[in-house]
Write a protein that holds these residues in place. Sequence first.
Motif, PDB file in Angstrom:
ATOM      1  N   ASN A  44       0.790  -1.218   0.102  1.00  0.00           N
ATOM      2  CA  ASN A  44      -0.141   0.016   0.154  1.00  0.00           C
ATOM      3  C   ASN A  44       0.787   1.171  -0.018  1.00  0.00           C
ATOM      4  O   ASN A  44       0.540   2.170  -0.620  1.00  0.00           O
ATOM      5  CB  ASN A  44      -1.059   0.025   1.352  1.00  0.00           C
ATOM      6  CG  ASN A  44      -2.309  -0.532   0.807  1.00  0.00           C
ATOM      7  OD1 ASN A  44      -2.717  -0.661  -0.316  1.00  0.00           O
ATOM      8  ND2 ASN A  44      -2.832  -1.498   1.609  1.00  0.00           N
ATOM      9  N   HIS A  45       2.042   1.065   0.580  1.00  0.00           N
ATOM     10  CA  HIS A  45       2.705   2.438   0.787  1.00  0.00           C
ATOM     11  C   HIS A  45       3.575   2.456  -0.375  1.00  0.00           C
ATOM     12  O   HIS A  45       3.439   3.479  -1.351  1.00  0.00           O
ATOM     13  CB  HIS A  45       3.792   2.467   1.720  1.00  0.00           C
ATOM     14  CG  HIS A  45       4.793   3.607   1.688  1.00  0.00           C
ATOM     15  ND1 HIS A  45       6.116   3.271   1.263  1.00  0.00           N
ATOM     16  CD2 HIS A  45       4.639   4.715   2.389  1.00  0.00           C
ATOM     17  CE1 HIS A  45       6.562   4.486   1.336  1.00  0.00           C
ATOM     18  NE2 HIS A  45       5.757   5.512   1.997  1.00  0.00           N
ATOM     19  N   THR A  60       8.442  13.051   5.222  1.00  0.00           N
ATOM     20  CA  THR A  60       7.725  11.607   5.629  1.00  0.00           C
ATOM     21  C   THR A  60       8.442  10.953   6.766  1.00  0.00           C
ATOM     22  O   THR A  60       9.722  11.225   7.255  1.00  0.00           O
ATOM     23  CB  THR A  60       7.471  10.714   4.438  1.00  0.00           C
ATOM     24  OG1 THR A  60       6.731   9.737   4.696  1.00  0.00           O
ATOM     25  CG2 THR A  60       8.801  10.172   3.842  1.00  0.00           C
ATOM     26  N   THR A  91       4.241  11.636  -0.528  1.00  0.00           N
ATOM     27  CA  THR A  91       2.994  11.632  -0.056  1.00  0.00           C
ATOM     28  C   THR A  91       2.024  10.845  -1.192  1.00  0.00           C
ATOM     29  O   THR A  91       0.850  11.200  -0.759  1.00  0.00           O
ATOM     30  CB  THR A  91       2.397  12.935   0.463  1.00  0.00           C
ATOM     31  OG1 THR A  91       2.330  13.831  -0.638  1.00  0.00           O
ATOM     32  CG2 THR A  91       3.328  13.377   1.849  1.00  0.00           C
ATOM     33  N   PRO A 116      -2.157   8.845  -0.669  1.00  0.00           N
ATOM     34  CA  PRO A 116      -0.866   8.385   0.135  1.00  0.00           C
ATOM     35  C   PRO A 116      -0.863   6.787   0.360  1.00  0.00           C
ATOM     36  O   PRO A 116       0.082   6.043   0.976  1.00  0.00           O
ATOM     37  CB  PRO A 116      -0.920   9.149   1.417  1.00  0.00           C
ATOM     38  CG  PRO A 116      -2.375   9.660   1.594  1.00  0.00           C
ATOM     39  CD  PRO A 116      -2.728   9.913   0.299  1.00  0.00           C
ATOM     40  N   THR A 117      -2.042   6.187   0.120  1.00  0.00           N
ATOM     41  CA  THR A 117      -1.940   4.587   0.366  1.00  0.00           C
ATOM     42  C   THR A 117      -2.885   4.112  -1.034  1.00  0.00           C
ATOM     43  O   THR A 117      -3.566   4.885  -1.465  1.00  0.00           O
ATOM     44  CB  THR A 117      -2.849   4.234   1.560  1.00  0.00           C
ATOM     45  OG1 THR A 117      -2.872   2.919   1.665  1.00  0.00           O
ATOM     46  CG2 THR A 117      -4.170   4.768   1.556  1.00  0.00           C
ATOM     47  N   SER A 142      12.014  14.609   9.265  1.00  0.00           N
ATOM     48  CA  SER A 142      11.171  13.305   9.086  1.00  0.00           C
ATOM     49  C   SER A 142      10.114  12.858  10.138  1.00  0.00           C
ATOM     50  O   SER A 142       8.947  12.619  10.010  1.00  0.00           O
ATOM     51  CB  SER A 142      12.159  12.093   8.708  1.00  0.00           C
ATOM     52  OG  SER A 142      12.735  12.482   7.532  1.00  0.00           O
ATOM     53  N   HIS A 167       6.188  13.523   9.963  1.00  0.00           N
ATOM     54  CA  HIS A 167       5.162  12.377   9.950  1.00  0.00           C
ATOM     55  C   HIS A 167       4.369  12.337  11.265  1.00  0.00           C
ATOM     56  O   HIS A 167       3.096  12.277  11.162  1.00  0.00           O
ATOM     57  CB  HIS A 167       6.175  11.103   9.960  1.00  0.00           C
ATOM     58  CG  HIS A 167       5.224   9.926  10.044  1.00  0.00           C
ATOM     59  ND1 HIS A 167       4.796   9.498  11.166  1.00  0.00           N
ATOM     60  CD2 HIS A 167       4.270   9.210   9.198  1.00  0.00           C
ATOM     61  CE1 HIS A 167       4.147   8.254  11.042  1.00  0.00           C
ATOM     62  NE2 HIS A 167       3.514   8.256   9.928  1.00  0.00           N
ATOM     63  N   ARG A 176      -1.777  -1.482   8.238  1.00  0.00           N
ATOM     64  CA  ARG A 176      -1.949  -2.160   6.758  1.00  0.00           C
ATOM     65  C   ARG A 176      -1.980  -1.223   5.703  1.00  0.00           C
ATOM     66  O   ARG A 176      -1.746  -1.347   4.606  1.00  0.00           O
ATOM     67  CB  ARG A 176      -3.042  -3.188   6.373  1.00  0.00           C
ATOM     68  CG  ARG A 176      -4.332  -2.597   6.527  1.00  0.00           C
ATOM     69  CD  ARG A 176      -5.417  -3.594   6.795  1.00  0.00           C
ATOM     70  NE  ARG A 176      -5.065  -4.592   7.543  1.00  0.00           N
ATOM     71  CZ  ARG A 176      -5.726  -5.721   7.964  1.00  0.00           C
ATOM     72  NH1 ARG A 176      -6.618  -6.324   6.867  1.00  0.00           N
ATOM     73  NH2 ARG A 176      -5.377  -6.441   8.798  1.00  0.00           N
ATOM     74  N   ARG A 177      -2.333  -0.028   6.196  1.00  0.00           N
ATOM     75  CA  ARG A 177      -2.517   1.352   5.078  1.00  0.00           C
ATOM     76  C   ARG A 177      -1.264   2.048   4.823  1.00  0.00           C
ATOM     77  O   ARG A 177      -1.337   2.952   4.124  1.00  0.00           O
ATOM     78  CB  ARG A 177      -3.607   2.082   5.328  1.00  0.00           C
ATOM     79  CG  ARG A 177      -5.112   1.106   5.549  1.00  0.00           C
ATOM     80  CD  ARG A 177      -5.299   0.543   4.122  1.00  0.00           C
ATOM     81  NE  ARG A 177      -6.619   0.142   4.401  1.00  0.00           N
ATOM     82  CZ  ARG A 177      -7.406  -0.398   3.423  1.00  0.00           C
ATOM     83  NH1 ARG A 177      -6.953  -0.218   2.144  1.00  0.00           N
ATOM     84  NH2 ARG A 177      -8.547  -0.839   3.542  1.00  0.00           N
ATOM     85  N   THR A 178      -0.258   1.860   5.838  1.00  0.00           N
ATOM     86  CA  THR A 178       1.054   2.679   5.512  1.00  0.00           C
ATOM     87  C   THR A 178       2.221   1.989   5.685  1.00  0.00           C
ATOM     88  O   THR A 178       2.041   0.789   6.160  1.00  0.00           O
ATOM     89  CB  THR A 178       0.869   3.814   6.590  1.00  0.00           C
ATOM     90  OG1 THR A 178       1.809   4.758   6.404  1.00  0.00           O
ATOM     91  CG2 THR A 178       0.946   2.982   8.100  1.00  0.00           C
ATOM     92  N   HIS A 179       3.291   2.676   5.381  1.00  0.00           N
ATOM     93  CA  HIS A 179       4.706   1.937   5.483  1.00  0.00           C
ATOM     94  C   HIS A 179       4.612   1.041   6.791  1.00  0.00           C
ATOM     95  O   HIS A 179       4.325   1.564   8.031  1.00  0.00           O
ATOM     96  CB  HIS A 179       5.531   2.825   5.305  1.00  0.00           C
ATOM     97  CG  HIS A 179       6.984   2.437   5.252  1.00  0.00           C
ATOM     98  ND1 HIS A 179       7.957   1.738   6.274  1.00  0.00           N
ATOM     99  CD2 HIS A 179       7.913   2.080   4.398  1.00  0.00           C
ATOM    100  CE1 HIS A 179       8.922   1.408   6.081  1.00  0.00           C
ATOM    101  NE2 HIS A 179       9.110   1.673   4.804  1.00  0.00           N
ATOM    102  N   PRO A 200      -0.843  14.211   5.215  1.00  0.00           N
ATOM    103  CA  PRO A 200      -0.110  13.462   5.747  1.00  0.00           C
ATOM    104  C   PRO A 200       1.465  14.119   6.335  1.00  0.00           C
ATOM    105  O   PRO A 200       2.230  13.004   6.653  1.00  0.00           O
ATOM    106  CB  PRO A 200       0.315  12.623   4.337  1.00  0.00           C
ATOM    107  CG  PRO A 200      -0.412  13.360   3.404  1.00  0.00           C
ATOM    108  CD  PRO A 200      -1.306  14.495   3.804  1.00  0.00           C
TER     109      PRO A 200
END
Lengths: 428, 428
Positions: A131-132, A160, A308, A313-314, B128, B132, B158-161, B313
């Motif tokens: 997702n990322h 980020t 981003t 972003p996802t 960073s 974030h 699960r939706r991000t790094h 974000p």
Amino acid sequence: MSSSTALLTDHYELTMLASALRDGTAHRECVFEVFTRRLPNGRRYGVAGGIGRVLDAVENFRFGEAELAQLAEHEVVDERTLDWLRDYRFSGQIDGYPEGELYFPGSPLLTVRGTFAEAVVLETVILSILNHDSAIAAAAARMVSAANGRRIIEMGSRRTHEESAVSAARIAYLAGFTATSNLEAGRRYGIPTTGTAAHAFTLLHDSEASAFESQIAALGTGTTLLVDTYDISRGIDLAVRTAGTGLGAVRIDSGDVGVLARQAREQLDSLGATGTRVVVSGDLDEYAIASLRAEPVDGYGVGTSLVTGSGAPTAEMVYKLVEVEGRPVAKRSSHKESRGGRKAAIRRCKETGTAVEEVVHGADAEPSLGPHDRHVQIPMIRDGKLVDDLPTLEQDRERLRRALVTLPWEGLKLSNGEPAIPTVFLGS
Amino acid sequence: MSSSTALLTDHYELTMLASALRDGTAHRECVFEVFTRRLPNGRRYGVAGGIGRVLDAVENFRFGEAELAQLAEHEVVDERTLDWLRDYRFSGQIDGYPEGELYFPGSPLLTVRGTFAEAVVLETVILSILNHDSAIAAAAARMVSAANGRRIIEMGSRRTHEESAVSAARIAYLAGFTATSNLEAGRRYGIPTTGTAAHAFTLLHDSEASAFESQIAALGTGTTLLVDTYDISRGIDLAVRTAGTGLGAVRIDSGDVGVLARQAREQLDSLGATGTRVVVSGDLDEYAIASLRAEPVDGYGVGTSLVTGSGAPTAEMVYKLVEVEGRPVAKRSSHKESRGGRKAAIRRCKETGTAVEEVVHGADAEPSLGPHDRHVQIPMIRDGKLVDDLPTLEQDRERLRRALVTLPWEGLKLSNGEPAIPTVFLGS
């Protein structure tokens, strides 16, 4: 920081595992599939990003004593489950879209086959990565298209999470960026890194002249001088006087960079610095880059919008159980229903190579393959082991470059719209 | 993965260092300041997030042989600079807004004092983390406000790094979330984790009944049953029949959750399960949460919107050189100009405790402090060492809870608008 990826996992993956080990269903053979129902923001295509990192994460998904102690202490799972996790090593099969491949709504981006137990626990980390990284990949590909062959450098680390930054730099390179500012990405993935100076460097010195002199003494006349700390045209004048007409580049980081780039080019030319490049940065996204096509810009530095995902972003991918012991399964309560059964995909293409449609079919019911069609998934893990000759990052970079050429011409438009090619679901 | 944070750094920090070591300016005493020019998306306040992680990152900013070898091999810097980096350890001063503190445009969120050399190299990793974590913190605080005392659980990993996920879970807890799904956040930060089952667990079983039976056998009747795999009202009926009226909760993850929550409550009550809670999840953000205030919802599960900062974000913070050897410095070429000189801030408050304005003043020109005013910055690092008794995550959590109460009533509105209190710049 542990190198195990095992706890980058949602609590419920392990409670499901515990319940399933208890009732015996844990050992049922299952198929999980990663896909997305839609592309974000009216995008025309998605770009598979993070596959290589997923394969690393699966290899490092091990429960050592530190991880087990944490789970035991907090009573996340019972003793039986701890014992099972102690020996965990994924032993199943993974097929998927190679990194840099395009995807569309419903494309089976990754197919994980194994027992419920061994496949379910991988859900969270697989989705996190895909997702990322795929969100960044789509944004990056659009920026590279917009740059239309000009150099483009990734410099968004500071905007980020510090680890997302490393992954974003990797993905930017995959998508065709020339280099990154991120040193850790250079170390971890062998990506070229670059950088010269910020405004702070000029402010540190007693004058802009002494800052320029110092930078040239250290980095040579081929360096890039940042000329907008005080007054841009005086900065450019000083830069050429200090470095000579062999100056590598000037960078402009503020203001209306289109107008300023034109003025800078004219000024550089009038000073005889005809070979000095003009580099612009500062809040650029794919639209700003495209709008600068007619301007004499030699390179772009891109930060925030890249890391981003430029508004997305996802990638909104999900990891769905689609088959249990050979039987298709699917949630049925809402519009979010998915299609049961293990699937694969064919990219139908014209003789010219232009893609026509994404055919998603049952894995056991492959339609006939036209002369220019191709299978999109490749085998990645067999019986828990990486297959030989998986593509390298450089190969995936070339894959994406070529794939974008296969899109129908509307597919490269930056504006919102339908996916560049339709997804056709066969059977099921 | 190395635990050193030293290469989470932009290439140009080190080329600036190399040039400055060569010309002698590297040892000038400098002040760098972290602030943001604006709050994103018409937000009313910012929330300082990530300060604790910044302090850890500064402590772990060391160049070991692996880092030095990478820099040497790729000729990022010269031999002199490598020698200097080998002994690097920040020896200066850091003051800042404690985590959970509110901030506004221009607030001096972090002030780093030291030589140019030792302060400039920290820029990337500090930004960073703050960009974030503070982005997540503001979104999380708005969600907690919207939930108005109801339980709210973070489940966005699960939706991000995968590493952002761990940090986001920490920040959600800071902001008042009850728990997270992320097991690594549990380990790393001692945050409560929670979770029961996903749709895959039901689909794995031969029937919804056998899935519910299994889960209850493993986790007890106090568990949360996910009732929307097939048909919600049949799912609720089955859940209560299986667990009894002592069932802990039902979770609904799809559809119009407001309507469905009401129906679920009525059905549960009619079945005698008056103590069974109704938990909803699925694409909730602060607006959706607020819109559910009138509905009989007992808890929220929040994912995507939390980990992506709900539309913002990144917090857009910058790290600016504001003082060299006691002399204020500032970029002057554009509207992006900043105010030179080391600064500090006073939060002016009424007798009731309500905040009135953020006064940003020269550090050496402190205005008189009213009886209810307070200094916002606290000392964090002195001569390179963490000061004693830095606040804990629990204390910072309480700090944010109290800080939100001090906002003027308009400050908690979810709609776009001006900052809740104005920033007043004194002197300079």
